[in-house]
Motif scaffolding. Structure first.
Motif, PDB file in Angstrom:
ATOM      1  N   ALA A 122      -7.209  25.298  -5.058  1.00  0.00           N
ATOM      2  CA  ALA A 122      -5.981  25.007  -4.354  1.00  0.00           C
ATOM      3  C   ALA A 122      -6.335  23.758  -3.345  1.00  0.00           C
ATOM      4  O   ALA A 122      -5.326  22.917  -3.254  1.00  0.00           O
ATOM      5  CB  ALA A 122      -5.125  26.193  -3.845  1.00  0.00           C
ATOM      6  N   ALA A 123      -7.117  24.142  -2.438  1.00  0.00           N
ATOM      7  CA  ALA A 123      -7.300  23.235  -1.349  1.00  0.00           C
ATOM      8  C   ALA A 123      -7.609  21.573  -1.849  1.00  0.00           C
ATOM      9  O   ALA A 123      -7.036  20.859  -1.272  1.00  0.00           O
ATOM     10  CB  ALA A 123      -8.488  23.535  -0.629  1.00  0.00           C
ATOM     11  N   PRO A 124      -8.476  21.576  -2.952  1.00  0.00           N
ATOM     12  CA  PRO A 124      -8.798  20.088  -3.360  1.00  0.00           C
ATOM     13  C   PRO A 124      -7.435  19.413  -3.797  1.00  0.00           C
ATOM     14  O   PRO A 124      -7.080  18.272  -3.757  1.00  0.00           O
ATOM     15  CB  PRO A 124      -9.685  19.947  -4.560  1.00  0.00           C
ATOM     16  N   ALA A 125      -6.491  20.342  -4.631  1.00  0.00           N
ATOM     17  CA  ALA A 125      -5.245  19.870  -5.106  1.00  0.00           C
ATOM     18  C   ALA A 125      -4.513  19.438  -3.614  1.00  0.00           C
ATOM     19  O   ALA A 125      -3.675  18.390  -3.825  1.00  0.00           O
ATOM     20  CB  ALA A 125      -4.534  20.826  -5.732  1.00  0.00           C
ATOM     21  N   PHE A 126      -4.346  20.253  -2.824  1.00  0.00           N
ATOM     22  CA  PHE A 126      -3.360  20.093  -1.724  1.00  0.00           C
ATOM     23  C   PHE A 126      -4.057  18.556  -0.957  1.00  0.00           C
ATOM     24  O   PHE A 126      -3.354  17.825  -0.733  1.00  0.00           O
ATOM     25  CB  PHE A 126      -3.622  20.781  -0.578  1.00  0.00           C
ATOM     26  N   ASP A 127      -5.179  18.448  -0.877  1.00  0.00           N
ATOM     27  CA  ASP A 127      -5.959  17.179  -0.294  1.00  0.00           C
ATOM     28  C   ASP A 127      -5.621  15.836  -0.975  1.00  0.00           C
ATOM     29  O   ASP A 127      -5.454  15.104  -0.465  1.00  0.00           O
ATOM     30  CB  ASP A 127      -7.488  17.486  -0.044  1.00  0.00           C
ATOM     31  N   ALA A 128      -5.776  16.088  -2.403  1.00  0.00           N
ATOM     32  CA  ALA A 128      -5.664  14.965  -3.242  1.00  0.00           C
ATOM     33  C   ALA A 128      -4.143  14.523  -3.135  1.00  0.00           C
ATOM     34  O   ALA A 128      -3.787  13.310  -2.916  1.00  0.00           O
ATOM     35  CB  ALA A 128      -6.063  15.378  -4.909  1.00  0.00           C
ATOM     36  N   LEU A 129      -3.325  15.382  -3.021  1.00  0.00           N
ATOM     37  CA  LEU A 129      -1.948  15.167  -2.922  1.00  0.00           C
ATOM     38  C   LEU A 129      -1.571  14.550  -1.580  1.00  0.00           C
ATOM     39  O   LEU A 129      -0.720  13.372  -1.790  1.00  0.00           O
ATOM     40  CB  LEU A 129      -0.959  16.234  -3.218  1.00  0.00           C
ATOM     41  N   ARG A 130      -1.976  15.147  -0.435  1.00  0.00           N
ATOM     42  CA  ARG A 130      -1.802  14.696   0.724  1.00  0.00           C
ATOM     43  C   ARG A 130      -2.304  13.238   0.856  1.00  0.00           C
ATOM     44  O   ARG A 130      -1.518  12.336   1.375  1.00  0.00           O
ATOM     45  CB  ARG A 130      -2.156  15.500   1.782  1.00  0.00           C
ATOM     46  N   ALA A 131      -3.317  13.138   0.460  1.00  0.00           N
ATOM     47  CA  ALA A 131      -4.181  11.685   0.601  1.00  0.00           C
ATOM     48  C   ALA A 131      -3.564  10.536  -0.285  1.00  0.00           C
ATOM     49  O   ALA A 131      -3.453   9.545   0.337  1.00  0.00           O
ATOM     50  CB  ALA A 131      -5.681  11.912   0.455  1.00  0.00           C
ATOM     51  N   GLY A 132      -3.207  10.662  -1.225  1.00  0.00           N
ATOM     52  CA  GLY A 132      -2.792   9.673  -2.338  1.00  0.00           C
ATOM     53  C   GLY A 132      -1.168   9.661  -2.557  1.00  0.00           C
ATOM     54  O   GLY A 132      -1.023   8.648  -3.316  1.00  0.00           O
ATOM     55  N   TYR A 133      -0.431  10.625  -2.143  1.00  0.00           N
ATOM     56  CA  TYR A 133       0.862  10.464  -2.661  1.00  0.00           C
ATOM     57  C   TYR A 133       1.964  10.906  -1.523  1.00  0.00           C
ATOM     58  O   TYR A 133       1.463  11.262  -0.217  1.00  0.00           O
ATOM     59  CB  TYR A 133       1.029  11.315  -3.756  1.00  0.00           C
ATOM     60  N   ASP A 134       3.120  10.214  -1.716  1.00  0.00           N
ATOM     61  CA  ASP A 134       4.414  10.577  -0.635  1.00  0.00           C
ATOM     62  C   ASP A 134       4.776  12.166  -1.227  1.00  0.00           C
ATOM     63  O   ASP A 134       5.531  11.900  -2.320  1.00  0.00           O
ATOM     64  CB  ASP A 134       5.240   9.514  -0.659  1.00  0.00           C
ATOM     65  N   GLY A 167       5.143  13.570 -10.532  1.00  0.00           N
ATOM     66  CA  GLY A 167       5.306  12.364 -10.297  1.00  0.00           C
ATOM     67  C   GLY A 167       6.306  11.755 -11.235  1.00  0.00           C
ATOM     68  O   GLY A 167       6.464  12.307 -12.369  1.00  0.00           O
ATOM     69  N   PRO A 168       6.523  10.336 -11.266  1.00  0.00           N
ATOM     70  CA  PRO A 168       7.479   9.793 -12.269  1.00  0.00           C
ATOM     71  C   PRO A 168       6.709   9.771 -13.589  1.00  0.00           C
ATOM     72  O   PRO A 168       7.711   9.851 -14.470  1.00  0.00           O
ATOM     73  CB  PRO A 168       7.667   8.346 -11.755  1.00  0.00           C
ATOM     74  N   ARG A 169       5.580   9.787 -13.611  1.00  0.00           N
ATOM     75  CA  ARG A 169       4.986   9.850 -15.274  1.00  0.00           C
ATOM     76  C   ARG A 169       4.958  11.113 -15.697  1.00  0.00           C
ATOM     77  O   ARG A 169       4.573  11.340 -16.847  1.00  0.00           O
ATOM     78  CB  ARG A 169       3.912   9.012 -15.141  1.00  0.00           C
ATOM     79  N   PHE A 175       0.695  -1.211  -0.165  1.00  0.00           N
ATOM     80  CA  PHE A 175      -0.003  -0.058  -0.123  1.00  0.00           C
ATOM     81  C   PHE A 175       0.850   1.310   0.023  1.00  0.00           C
ATOM     82  O   PHE A 175       0.483   2.132   0.394  1.00  0.00           O
ATOM     83  CB  PHE A 175      -1.017   0.039   1.276  1.00  0.00           C
ATOM     84  N   ARG A 176       1.876   1.172  -0.649  1.00  0.00           N
ATOM     85  CA  ARG A 176       2.838   2.143  -0.685  1.00  0.00           C
ATOM     86  C   ARG A 176       2.191   3.502  -1.687  1.00  0.00           C
ATOM     87  O   ARG A 176       1.711   3.060  -2.780  1.00  0.00           O
ATOM     88  CB  ARG A 176       4.205   1.778  -1.219  1.00  0.00           C
ATOM     89  N   ARG A 177       2.071   4.473  -1.149  1.00  0.00           N
ATOM     90  CA  ARG A 177       1.644   5.639  -2.372  1.00  0.00           C
ATOM     91  C   ARG A 177       2.654   6.122  -3.422  1.00  0.00           C
ATOM     92  O   ARG A 177       3.763   6.198  -2.737  1.00  0.00           O
ATOM     93  CB  ARG A 177       1.237   6.935  -1.515  1.00  0.00           C
ATOM     94  N   PRO A 178       2.353   6.540  -4.370  1.00  0.00           N
ATOM     95  CA  PRO A 178       3.438   7.159  -5.423  1.00  0.00           C
ATOM     96  C   PRO A 178       4.127   8.258  -4.886  1.00  0.00           C
ATOM     97  O   PRO A 178       3.456   8.912  -4.213  1.00  0.00           O
ATOM     98  CB  PRO A 178       2.472   7.170  -6.695  1.00  0.00           C
ATOM     99  N   ALA A 179       5.362   8.207  -5.276  1.00  0.00           N
ATOM    100  CA  ALA A 179       6.176   9.481  -4.841  1.00  0.00           C
ATOM    101  C   ALA A 179       5.962  10.560  -5.604  1.00  0.00           C
ATOM    102  O   ALA A 179       5.840  10.452  -6.979  1.00  0.00           O
ATOM    103  CB  ALA A 179       7.511   8.974  -4.714  1.00  0.00           C
ATOM    104  N   VAL A 180       5.773  12.065  -5.280  1.00  0.00           N
ATOM    105  CA  VAL A 180       5.853  13.054  -6.046  1.00  0.00           C
ATOM    106  C   VAL A 180       6.386  14.136  -5.223  1.00  0.00           C
ATOM    107  O   VAL A 180       6.779  13.960  -4.156  1.00  0.00           O
ATOM    108  CB  VAL A 180       4.321  13.654  -6.187  1.00  0.00           C
ATOM    109  N   ARG A 181       7.076  15.122  -6.363  1.00  0.00           N
ATOM    110  CA  ARG A 181       7.850  16.055  -5.763  1.00  0.00           C
ATOM    111  C   ARG A 181       7.076  17.341  -6.108  1.00  0.00           C
ATOM    112  O   ARG A 181       6.514  17.650  -7.198  1.00  0.00           O
ATOM    113  CB  ARG A 181       9.200  16.187  -6.679  1.00  0.00           C
ATOM    114  N   ALA A 182       7.257  18.118  -5.221  1.00  0.00           N
ATOM    115  CA  ALA A 182       6.166  19.278  -5.150  1.00  0.00           C
ATOM    116  C   ALA A 182       6.784  20.723  -4.737  1.00  0.00           C
ATOM    117  O   ALA A 182       7.955  20.456  -3.975  1.00  0.00           O
ATOM    118  CB  ALA A 182       4.938  19.152  -4.267  1.00  0.00           C
ATOM    119  N   GLY A 183       6.427  21.714  -5.082  1.00  0.00           N
ATOM    120  CA  GLY A 183       7.019  23.149  -4.765  1.00  0.00           C
ATOM    121  C   GLY A 183       5.982  24.088  -4.906  1.00  0.00           C
ATOM    122  O   GLY A 183       5.007  23.982  -5.751  1.00  0.00           O
ATOM    123  N   ILE A 184       6.348  25.278  -4.537  1.00  0.00           N
ATOM    124  CA  ILE A 184       5.496  26.553  -4.715  1.00  0.00           C
ATOM    125  C   ILE A 184       6.375  27.448  -5.437  1.00  0.00           C
ATOM    126  O   ILE A 184       7.755  27.977  -5.200  1.00  0.00           O
ATOM    127  CB  ILE A 184       4.909  26.958  -3.385  1.00  0.00           C
TER     128      ILE A 184
END
Lengths: 288, 168
Positions: free
Chosen positions: A96-108, A81-83, A59-68
């Protein structure tokens, strides 16, 4: 083993040790080096790593790199992400809020400013009239909400800079002629604005319509891409209609435009942009 | 122009593992006194931590939060075992009085164990974290969602009761 564990999670032997540390004598914390030897702890951690890697894999979440980044279009959250690029969000909008939520819940998520820097430079280039870096940037549509939005956004990737389609035309192009409003919603919740060019969808009456990042940003993007849009926020008179299959472009009032079906038309900023996209002028109305 | 400072994302999981795994293994070894038990709880706690990771707001509270998961797992585990032991004891009364071989000094230990088990949950957790995990009051406070003064009071109350139990 069972009989050795006792109340409070502390086994019998620990209490023998506890007595040695005179656990009741004061309220100092236990000495941190008490217990197993360093070498034993190291060996245990090593053996735990192998088991953990196996267990986590499921159940490892996919890794993403993020910045502002403070781009010319405003402050953006950017995640890759890798793709490919996974999310771009205008921080000053409700998207912005849904984007943060989706990233937090589904990704490392790890912070990586290089991604943000790259996006800012690509937007700089776009606003200077060069969309090539953005067009070449791979995108990952994992955060797209469903099949309808996926089809609509995938279709948009084929609309080049200097061209737009209408909400109605896009709805018909993906086989949902009555889905005009749904197209509007799909564009508003586009997880990758700018990179999936939802700003290249306008109203059928020639008004540029709304934008998830605000109308001002849509105007900046369309103007940078060649549309001479005035303060009336409508398509300029020199805009021409190009037919995708025949590769012929016409004036808006041409009889051919009215006859042909809408999904096959794109609107170009002017004759030059239409020619640049490999089209030739109509012989009936003679645009440009 | 770019920033990541006020990012509302949890810290990288693997980094937290690297940073805290040795002290937590040490804590679990001290709390369970059994290599296999410590390894089991260690794995379980990291899996739980990983699953709940998205709910973490920042790197600030990670350490006490991890201790809290570890402590709860140890407490659950001993509760399960006690429940199982009770069933066995009811089925086979001869196991229930298996204290025959225990010498005098261990009786005090057993007494103390029972006294810890009898502590209110918050006092017990604070006491275990302090005495077996070596946490500071600020960290316990964070793990138990209370003030440091309250954490200190919990440990103090626990000590007072345990001293009374040990003396009497």
């Amino acid at each position: 083993m069972r009989h050795r564990t006792v109340a409070g999670g502390i086994p019998r032997r620990a209490f023998a040790a506890a007595d040695e540390f005179s656990i009741l004598a004061d309220d100092l914390p236990a000495t941190r080096d008490a217990g197993a030897a360093d070498a034993e702890i190291d060996a245990m951690v090593d053996s735990a790593h192998r088991r953990m890697a196996r267990a986590l894999r499921r159940f490892r979440r996919p890794a993403v790199r993020a910045g502002i980044t403070d781009s010319p279009l405003g402050r953006l959250l950017v995640a890759e992400g890798p793709r490919g690029l996974l999310a771009v969000a205008y921080l000053d909008t409700p998207g912005a809020a849904p984007a943060f939520d989706a990233l937090r819940a589904g990704y490392d998520v790890t912070v990586d400013l290089a991604v943000a820097v790259r996006v800012r430079k690509e937007i700089d280039r776009l606003l200077a009239g060069d969309s090539a870096p953005i067009d070449a940037h791979p995108v990952d549509l994992s955060l797209v909400a469903g099949d309808f939005q996926r089809r609509a956004l995938a279709h948009l990737r084929r609309v080049p800079p200097g061209a737009v389609v209408t909400y109605q035309g896009l709805a018909e192009a993906i086989g949902a002629p009555s889905g005009q409003r749904a197209i509007g919603n799909s564009m508003a919740s586009n997880p990758l604005p700018v990179y999936v060019p939802c700003h290249r969808v306008i109203r059928s009456d020639g008004a540029i319509g709304n934008y998830g990042g605000g109308v001002e940003r849509k105007l900046s993007l369309l103007r940078a891409e060649g549309f001479a849009i005035g303060s009336d926020q409508r398509l300029p008179p020199q805009a021409v209609w190009g037919h995708r299959r025949s590769h012929i472009f016409c004036r808006p009032g041409c009889a051919a435009v009215r006859r042909a079906t809408r999904p096959r038309w794109m609107i170009f900023a002017d004759a030059e942009h239409a020619c640049g996209a490999g089209m030739r002028p109509c012989k009936l109305c003679g645009p440009g | 122009m770019e920033s990541g400072g006020s990012f509302p994302f949890p810290p990288p999981f693997d980094e937290a593992v690297r940073r805290h795994e040795r002290e937590l293994m040490r804590y679990l070894m001290r709390a369970t006194r059994d290599r296999e038990d410590a390894l089991d709880v260690f794995q379980e706690m990291w899996l739980r931590a990983y699953r709940a990771w998205p709910t973490l707001a920042s790197a600030e509270g990670v350490r006490p939060w991890l201790y809290r998961i570890a402590t709860n797992l140890c407490l659950n585990r001993s509760r399960d075992r006690m429940r199982r032991a009770r069933v066995i004891a009811e089925d086979a009364p001869e196991f229930a009085t298996d204290n025959s071989g225990v010498n005098g000094s261990n009786e005090g230990v057993i007494h103390l164990r029972a006294a810890i088990a009898a502590l209110p949950r918050k006092q017990r957790e604070a006491f275990v974290m302090r005495k077996f995990g070596g946490l500071e009051y600020e960290e316990i406070a964070e793990a138990l969602a209370c003030s440091p003064e309250s954490a200190r009071a919990g440990v103090y109350q626990a000590l007072k009761k345990l001293r009374a139990a040990a003396g009497g």
